[in-house]
Structure formats: C-alpha cells, structure tokens
Write a protein that holds these residues in place. Sequence first.
Motif, PDB file in Angstrom:
ATOM      1  N   PHE A  69      74.073  53.345 -19.261  1.00  5.83           N
ATOM      2  CA  PHE A  69      75.519  53.325 -19.444  1.00  5.83           C
ATOM      3  C   PHE A  69      76.144  54.528 -18.749  1.00  5.83           C
ATOM      4  O   PHE A  69      75.708  55.664 -18.923  1.00  5.83           O
ATOM      5  CB  PHE A  69      75.877  53.357 -20.933  1.00  5.83           C
ATOM      6  N   SER A  72      70.153  44.190 -19.991  1.00  8.90           N
ATOM      7  CA  SER A  72      71.159  44.445 -18.966  1.00  8.90           C
ATOM      8  C   SER A  72      71.374  43.212 -18.106  1.00  8.90           C
ATOM      9  O   SER A  72      70.533  42.309 -18.047  1.00  8.90           O
ATOM     10  CB  SER A  72      70.778  45.643 -18.090  1.00  8.90           C
ATOM     11  N   ASN A 106      79.697  53.394 -25.288  1.00  6.57           N
ATOM     12  CA  ASN A 106      79.374  52.110 -24.662  1.00  6.57           C
ATOM     13  C   ASN A 106      79.983  50.971 -25.483  1.00  6.57           C
ATOM     14  O   ASN A 106      79.622  50.773 -26.641  1.00  6.57           O
ATOM     15  CB  ASN A 106      77.853  51.951 -24.577  1.00  6.57           C
TER      16      ASN A 106
END
Length: 167
Positions: free
Chosen positions: A37, A102, A140
């Motif tokens: 992040f 991700s 995040n």
Amino acid sequence: MENCRKNCGNFLEGIEFRPMDVSEYPLLADFLYEAIFLPPGVTPPPRKVVEMPELQPYIADFGKDGDFCLCAVQGTQVIGAAWCRYLQGYGSVEDMPELAVSLLPSFRGKGIGTVLLEKFLESIKQRNLPGISLSVQKENPAHRLYERLGFEIVREQADTWVMVYHV
C-alpha cells in the motif's frame, strides 16, 4: 456480492476465479509488489523490494503443504491473486495462515477484488482452517472491505491493524 452485480457492469464478464496453477507461482512476486500500500504522493519502491528478507516468506517456495492461492484470470492473464500460507509475517496470528491479496492496478476499484476475496473465503472453509489473518495499514481503504467481509481487528500497531477472519 449483490451490490457488485449492480455496480460492476461488464468488469466481471470473462473473468475466471480458480486455484493458481503451479506454473503461475512465480507471478506471486509481482502480486506481492502490487499488495504494497502506498499513500497518495508516495513514490513506489523499486520492484526488487520483494527480495527483502521480511517479504520473502510470503512467496518463497510457494506450494508447500498448507499454501493456497486463488487467482482472477481474464483470458490468459492472471489479474489478481489471494493467497495464504503459514508464516511469521506482519499479520501473523497463532495457528492461522496469513493472507495476502492484490490486483493489477488497472483492475482495481471494479469489484473484482471483492469477488476474489469472497470466493477465496469460500475456498478456505473447505480446507478446515480456523481462520486467516492479515495486516493492513490504517490508511489503506481496503480495511473497509475486510471488515465488510467479516474480518475483525485483533491487534493494533502504530500504523497497522492485524485482522482475522474466523471460518
């Protein structure tokens, strides 16, 4: 998932969610890099950051007993990955594997990650795990997704939370 069906448009069309093939495991280094992040305005680190000793446990020799990865694929391209393994990482919780997830940048914000995680959580229920853990930076926005899917904060650190999903 219902909200995604209404708002994801055609982004889920043509996307397959399946266990990652052994031949695709080398892609996990790229997905680990994409999982880092970066707050707005922060310069990305060099890609070789994933070679650091503290990040290698997430990907080194993936495929051992207990390792599992579900990927999102469009055509022949793997566009996302959610994987877990037992390790001593940033979000470790005793007796639980740690999750990393991700998507490639151009596929973010379209609901694909939500569906990937929902399918991943369904898959781990079949694996007789007590749950999975993860670490997420407080800045995040992904932490809201994790909370929506049932993850709970179990430990707070200076700028991160360790969260757990109980199966």
